[in-house]
Enzyme design. Structure first.
Site, PDB file in Angstrom:
ATOM      1  N   GLU A  60     -22.899 -14.815 -72.932  1.00  0.00           N
ATOM      2  CA  GLU A  60     -23.316 -13.592 -73.607  1.00  0.00           C
ATOM      3  C   GLU A  60     -23.416 -14.010 -75.240  1.00  0.00           C
ATOM      4  O   GLU A  60     -22.719 -14.584 -75.704  1.00  0.00           O
ATOM      5  CB  GLU A  60     -21.867 -12.618 -73.705  1.00  0.00           C
ATOM      6  CG  GLU A  60     -22.340 -11.205 -73.288  1.00  0.00           C
ATOM      7  CD  GLU A  60     -23.339 -11.151 -71.833  1.00  0.00           C
ATOM      8  OE1 GLU A  60     -24.353 -11.211 -71.894  1.00  0.00           O
ATOM      9  OE2 GLU A  60     -22.481 -10.964 -70.856  1.00  0.00           O
ATOM     10  N   HIS A  61     -24.599 -13.483 -75.646  1.00  0.00           N
ATOM     11  CA  HIS A  61     -24.758 -13.336 -76.698  1.00  0.00           C
ATOM     12  C   HIS A  61     -25.233 -14.826 -77.410  1.00  0.00           C
ATOM     13  O   HIS A  61     -24.893 -15.193 -78.346  1.00  0.00           O
ATOM     14  CB  HIS A  61     -23.952 -12.833 -77.693  1.00  0.00           C
ATOM     15  CG  HIS A  61     -24.075 -11.486 -77.869  1.00  0.00           C
ATOM     16  ND1 HIS A  61     -24.885 -10.587 -78.484  1.00  0.00           N
ATOM     17  CD2 HIS A  61     -23.001 -10.581 -77.221  1.00  0.00           C
ATOM     18  CE1 HIS A  61     -24.687  -9.378 -78.284  1.00  0.00           C
ATOM     19  NE2 HIS A  61     -23.532  -9.093 -77.579  1.00  0.00           N
ATOM     20  N   ASP A  63     -28.358 -16.406 -75.930  1.00  0.00           N
ATOM     21  CA  ASP A  63     -29.598 -16.761 -75.560  1.00  0.00           C
ATOM     22  C   ASP A  63     -30.473 -16.736 -77.086  1.00  0.00           C
ATOM     23  O   ASP A  63     -31.379 -17.685 -76.978  1.00  0.00           O
ATOM     24  CB  ASP A  63     -30.149 -15.682 -74.442  1.00  0.00           C
ATOM     25  CG  ASP A  63     -30.365 -14.220 -74.728  1.00  0.00           C
ATOM     26  OD1 ASP A  63     -29.643 -13.991 -76.073  1.00  0.00           O
ATOM     27  OD2 ASP A  63     -30.913 -13.250 -74.258  1.00  0.00           O
ATOM     28  N   GLY A 158     -25.605  -2.197 -70.403  1.00  0.00           N
ATOM     29  CA  GLY A 158     -25.724  -3.570 -70.522  1.00  0.00           C
ATOM     30  C   GLY A 158     -26.115  -4.345 -69.322  1.00  0.00           C
ATOM     31  O   GLY A 158     -25.780  -5.312 -68.980  1.00  0.00           O
ATOM     32  N   SER A 160     -29.396  -4.011 -68.689  1.00  0.00           N
ATOM     33  CA  SER A 160     -30.901  -4.443 -69.174  1.00  0.00           C
ATOM     34  C   SER A 160     -31.735  -3.414 -68.448  1.00  0.00           C
ATOM     35  O   SER A 160     -32.976  -3.700 -68.189  1.00  0.00           O
ATOM     36  CB  SER A 160     -31.178  -5.678 -68.546  1.00  0.00           C
ATOM     37  OG  SER A 160     -31.642  -6.444 -69.920  1.00  0.00           O
ATOM     38  N   SER A 161     -31.684  -1.939 -68.499  1.00  0.00           N
ATOM     39  CA  SER A 161     -32.602  -1.039 -68.211  1.00  0.00           C
ATOM     40  C   SER A 161     -33.966  -1.188 -69.257  1.00  0.00           C
ATOM     41  O   SER A 161     -34.944  -1.089 -68.799  1.00  0.00           O
ATOM     42  CB  SER A 161     -32.095   0.375 -68.312  1.00  0.00           C
ATOM     43  OG  SER A 161     -31.622   0.787 -69.730  1.00  0.00           O
ATOM     44  N   ASP A 205     -33.002 -11.429 -70.419  1.00  0.00           N
ATOM     45  CA  ASP A 205     -33.273 -10.250 -69.596  1.00  0.00           C
ATOM     46  C   ASP A 205     -34.668 -10.220 -68.803  1.00  0.00           C
ATOM     47  O   ASP A 205     -34.891 -10.015 -67.739  1.00  0.00           O
ATOM     48  CB  ASP A 205     -33.209  -8.839 -70.304  1.00  0.00           C
ATOM     49  CG  ASP A 205     -31.778  -8.733 -71.181  1.00  0.00           C
ATOM     50  OD1 ASP A 205     -30.879  -9.685 -70.879  1.00  0.00           O
ATOM     51  OD2 ASP A 205     -31.645  -7.921 -71.957  1.00  0.00           O
ATOM     52  N   ASN A 248     -26.818   2.547 -77.236  1.00  0.00           N
ATOM     53  CA  ASN A 248     -28.336   2.039 -77.488  1.00  0.00           C
ATOM     54  C   ASN A 248     -28.598   1.176 -78.687  1.00  0.00           C
ATOM     55  O   ASN A 248     -28.073   1.347 -79.678  1.00  0.00           O
ATOM     56  CB  ASN A 248     -29.167   3.366 -77.679  1.00  0.00           C
ATOM     57  CG  ASN A 248     -30.651   2.982 -77.663  1.00  0.00           C
ATOM     58  OD1 ASN A 248     -30.988   2.287 -78.563  1.00  0.00           O
ATOM     59  ND2 ASN A 248     -31.334   3.448 -76.909  1.00  0.00           N
ATOM     60  N   LYS A 249     -28.810  -0.092 -77.927  1.00  0.00           N
ATOM     61  CA  LYS A 249     -29.084  -1.121 -79.057  1.00  0.00           C
ATOM     62  C   LYS A 249     -30.052  -0.916 -79.956  1.00  0.00           C
ATOM     63  O   LYS A 249     -29.884  -1.643 -81.266  1.00  0.00           O
ATOM     64  CB  LYS A 249     -29.171  -2.584 -78.089  1.00  0.00           C
ATOM     65  CG  LYS A 249     -27.988  -3.360 -77.822  1.00  0.00           C
ATOM     66  CD  LYS A 249     -27.142  -2.686 -76.851  1.00  0.00           C
ATOM     67  CE  LYS A 249     -27.825  -2.805 -75.261  1.00  0.00           C
ATOM     68  NZ  LYS A 249     -26.898  -2.105 -74.272  1.00  0.00           N
TER      69      LYS A 249
HETATM   70  P1  ADP Z   1     -29.711  -1.401 -71.638  1.00  0.00           P
HETATM   71  O1  ADP Z   1     -28.228  -2.295 -71.967  1.00  0.00           O
HETATM   72  O2  ADP Z   1     -29.504  -0.516 -70.622  1.00  0.00           O
HETATM   73  O3  ADP Z   1     -30.732  -2.400 -71.826  1.00  0.00           O
HETATM   74  P2  ADP Z   1     -30.588  -0.406 -74.134  1.00  0.00           P
HETATM   75  O4  ADP Z   1     -29.858   0.143 -75.320  1.00  0.00           O
HETATM   76  O5  ADP Z   1     -31.064  -1.844 -74.570  1.00  0.00           O
HETATM   77  O6  ADP Z   1     -29.530  -0.546 -73.038  1.00  0.00           O
HETATM   78  O7  ADP Z   1     -31.827   0.541 -73.701  1.00  0.00           O
HETATM   79  C1  ADP Z   1     -31.616   1.851 -73.191  1.00  0.00           C
HETATM   80  C2  ADP Z   1     -32.915   2.621 -73.430  1.00  0.00           C
HETATM   81  O8  ADP Z   1     -33.696   2.211 -72.370  1.00  0.00           O
HETATM   82  C3  ADP Z   1     -32.632   3.995 -72.912  1.00  0.00           C
HETATM   83  O9  ADP Z   1     -32.084   4.919 -74.252  1.00  0.00           O
HETATM   84  C4  ADP Z   1     -34.017   4.596 -72.715  1.00  0.00           C
HETATM   85  O10 ADP Z   1     -34.781   4.643 -74.132  1.00  0.00           O
HETATM   86  C5  ADP Z   1     -34.623   3.305 -72.044  1.00  0.00           C
HETATM   87  N1  ADP Z   1     -34.386   3.721 -70.456  1.00  0.00           N
HETATM   88  C6  ADP Z   1     -33.505   3.234 -69.895  1.00  0.00           C
HETATM   89  N2  ADP Z   1     -33.777   3.571 -68.454  1.00  0.00           N
HETATM   90  C7  ADP Z   1     -34.884   4.418 -68.692  1.00  0.00           C
HETATM   91  C8  ADP Z   1     -35.277   5.297 -67.642  1.00  0.00           C
HETATM   92  N3  ADP Z   1     -35.033   5.418 -66.380  1.00  0.00           N
HETATM   93  N4  ADP Z   1     -36.455   5.942 -67.935  1.00  0.00           N
HETATM   94  C9  ADP Z   1     -36.928   5.954 -69.184  1.00  0.00           C
HETATM   95  N5  ADP Z   1     -36.416   5.467 -69.989  1.00  0.00           N
HETATM   96  C10 ADP Z   1     -35.091   4.419 -70.109  1.00  0.00           C
HETATM   97  P1  NG1 Z   2     -28.778  -5.678 -73.140  1.00  0.00           P
HETATM   98  O1  NG1 Z   2     -27.392  -5.354 -73.196  1.00  0.00           O
HETATM   99  O2  NG1 Z   2     -29.379  -5.544 -71.720  1.00  0.00           O
HETATM  100  O3  NG1 Z   2     -29.316  -4.852 -74.066  1.00  0.00           O
HETATM  101  C1  NG1 Z   2     -29.011  -7.768 -75.128  1.00  0.00           C
HETATM  102  C2  NG1 Z   2     -30.192  -8.762 -75.226  1.00  0.00           C
HETATM  103  C3  NG1 Z   2     -29.992  -9.989 -74.499  1.00  0.00           C
HETATM  104  C4  NG1 Z   2     -28.648 -10.685 -74.554  1.00  0.00           C
HETATM  105  C5  NG1 Z   2     -27.597  -9.733 -74.580  1.00  0.00           C
HETATM  106  C6  NG1 Z   2     -26.242 -10.423 -74.705  1.00  0.00           C
HETATM  107  C7  NG1 Z   2     -32.445  -7.729 -75.240  1.00  0.00           C
HETATM  108  C8  NG1 Z   2     -33.376  -7.198 -74.770  1.00  0.00           C
HETATM  109  N1  NG1 Z   2     -31.378  -7.927 -74.548  1.00  0.00           N
HETATM  110  O4  NG1 Z   2     -28.758  -7.228 -73.618  1.00  0.00           O
HETATM  111  O5  NG1 Z   2     -31.256 -10.817 -74.621  1.00  0.00           O
HETATM  112  O6  NG1 Z   2     -28.713 -11.029 -76.099  1.00  0.00           O
HETATM  113  O7  NG1 Z   2     -27.744  -8.361 -75.075  1.00  0.00           O
HETATM  114  O8  NG1 Z   2     -25.882 -11.593 -73.963  1.00  0.00           O
HETATM  115  O9  NG1 Z   2     -32.236  -7.828 -76.808  1.00  0.00           O
HETATM  116 MG    MG Z   3     -31.371  -3.478 -73.442  1.00  0.00          MG
END
Ligand code: ADP
Ligand code: NG1
Ligand code: MG
Length: 472
Positions: A60-61, A63, A158, A160-161, A205, A248-249
């Site tokens: 984790e963290h 890459d 977490g 990776s949507s 991801d 939300n990252k």
């Molecule tokens: P994750 O860990 O799921 O990647 P992120 O914070 O990186 O979390 O991204 C989440 C964002 O991705 C949501 O706030 C939204 O903007 C987008 N997202 C995720 N799922 C969907 C979906 N089904 N439809 C539209 N946008 C989505």
């Molecule tokens: P999530 O939690 O899916 O947004 C993020 C980073 C990865 C990696 C992990 C921690 C993006 C798109 N994804 O994942 O590259 O650093 O956290 O291991 O930045």
């Molecule tokens: Mg993400």
């Protein structure tokens, strides 16, 4: 961009599959997105794209520090239905309209607002990444697209949507415009273009979402991007449990703060090792240029860095930079305000976690009677490091990890970026049923707000396949 082919048993090179080959559960979702598309645009889509989310088993963290990670794709994915519409407009709609409202933009004013990220900005990251890669020349005033999206990856958890959405968008754009991009190129460019949203992420991801193959997890290495299939030992299964704390990252600065801390630790370690700091940008570069085995980097970190946080002034002094040089060369838009940096703890986590990934892979490959126990132990150590050194956990996640271990898991840890989201636990087959019952009772029943999420919050998972284009 590297043209090196992925190693391992990469069997399929094409993304396209006949729709008739989609499994029945997938066909149901495809019908839902097709109906939505038809309701909004009055016709059927030309084709569909799926890109899966992922669970990171360990690593984790690291890459974005250049180190190998160990994820597998999950069944949950982002589905896109799409058609050229003959106009200069991109029309985006989502089956979950109340959460993700419709959006329309002209092709000539595309903009990604990283200060106020919305769902369609992630789509536009993938779209723009692809058209920039192919150069804009062929885009005309009739290159517009109608697009409907349906996602089953729990968002901000977490898994990776966000990257599944970016990869699906890039792949859908590629196919809509008849561009030819290899799987490896798509993985690399999707990871670069998700940075338009403001997070300075790594490539894990996108690599797994695009390159995954059913049945095996993957060791993913960077620079150049290459993947190795690894079969997981038998007798246990990975179970995902969502703490239901959303994070939300892109809308927060936690993630980029850690990227910056690793960058500063890199510079200070490089200087102390007598390296040319301009050639070194990641913690892995320091280890490689200084020619020190990764498991001995702990000693170097303890020699060079101090445990107390570094002040901004001290970092500027060590690196011989003015405050404004420091800000422009080392900080990002949402980290400009930072005054203190924990460099010792972050660097220690990265080097130790990188070693754990290689040990994890070796244990999977050697297969002994104690493999499962050893894998579990590495996972639990990884969580402790994320919690104590990297400080990317959350009290609810820590509670969930403890409950998972109590319910029979051999190991448990947060997965993905953290600060909320999911745990992944290694659970012996014979204990899975009790594990699910115990967790429902001890975590989900206790937190009343979670009752309605139960069906999607906890699920066993196995390694799934990567991104696909479905055509009739
Ligand atoms: P994750 O860990 O799921 O990647 P992120 O914070 O990186 O979390 O991204 C989440 C964002 O991705 C949501 O706030 C939204 O903007 C987008 N997202 C995720 N799922 C969907 C979906 N089904 N439809 C539209 N946008 C989505
Ligand atoms: P999530 O939690 O899916 O947004 C993020 C980073 C990865 C990696 C992990 C921690 C993006 C798109 N994804 O994942 O590259 O650093 O956290 O291991 O930045
Ligand atoms: Mg993400």
């Amino acid at each position: 961009m590297s043209k090196k082919l992925a190693t391992g048993t990469m069997t399929e090179t094409t993304f396209v599959k006949p729709l008739s080959l989609a499994e029945s559960k997938k066909k149901n979702y495809i019908n839902i997105v097709k109906t939505h598309f038809n309701k909004k645009f009055g016709s059927d889509p030309s084709f569909y794209v799926r890109a899966p989310g992922r669970v990171n088993l360990i690593g984790e963290h690291i890459d974005y520090c250049g180190y190998a990670v160990f994820p597998m794709a999950i069944e949950q994915d982002i589905l896109v239905a799409i058609s050229l519409n003959g106009s200069n407009k991109i029309n985006l709609t989502n089956v979950k309209e109340s959460l993700y409202p419709d959006f329309t933009t002209s092709l000539d004013v595309l903009k990604i607002d990283s200060l106020n990220p919305k769902w369609y900005h992630y789509y536009l990251c993938g779209f723009l990444g692809m058209v920039e890669h192919a150069s804009y020349d062929y885009l005309s005033s009739s290159s517009g697209l109608d697009i409907a999206v349906l996602g089953t990856v729990p968002p901000s958890a977490g898994l990776s949507s966000s990257s599944a959405l970016v990869c699906a968008a890039a792949l859908a754009t590629m196919h809509a415009y008849s561009l030819s991009v290899s799987k490896l190129e798509l993985a690399s460019l999707s990871s670069k273009c998700e940075r338009y949203i403001g997070t300075e992420g790594g490539g894990m991801d996108h690599a797994i979402s695009v390159l995954a193959e059913p049945g095996s997890a993957k060791l993913i290495e960077f620079n150049p991007l290459q993947t190795t299939n690894v079969l997981l030992p038998e007798g246990a299964i990975f179970v995902i449990a969502n703490s239901c704390v959303e994070i939300n990252k892109a809308a927060t600065s936690h993630y980029n703060i850690r990227v910056v801390e690793c960058r500063l630790a890199t510079q200070i370690l490089a200087k102390a090792c007598g390296l040319n700091v301009t050639e070194v940008s990641k913690l892995k570069d320091v280890q490689e240029f200084a020619n020190i085995p990764v498991d001995q980097m702990e000693k170097k970190v303890k020699e060079v860095l101090h445990e107390n946080p570094y002040s901004r002034t001290e970092v500027c002094q060590i690196l011989e930079l003015s405050d404004s040089e420091f800000e422009t060369t080392l900080l990002s838009a949402n980290t400009k305000f930072l005054q203190e940096f924990k460099l010792y703890q972050r660097a220690l986590h990265v080097y130790q976690e990188a070693s754990r990934v290689w040990r994890f892979k070796e244990i999977c490959e050697k297969k002994s009677e104690t493999s499962l126990l050893m894998l579990g132990q590495l996972m639990t150590e990884s969580h402790a490091s994320c919690r104590d050194l990297y400080e990317c956990s959350h009290p609810d996640l820590d509670e969930l990890v403890q409950l998972c271990l109590k319910a029979g898991a051999l190991g448990s840890r947060l997965t993905g970026a953290g600060w909320g989201g999911c745990t992944v636990s290694l659970v012996p087959f014979e204990k899975v049923d009790n594990f699910l019952v115990d967790l429902k009772k001890n975590y989900y029943s206790k937190h009343f707000r979670l009752q309605e999420l139960l069906d999607t919050a906890i699920f066993p998972t196995k390694p799934g396949g990567g991104a696909v284009i479905y055509e009739d």
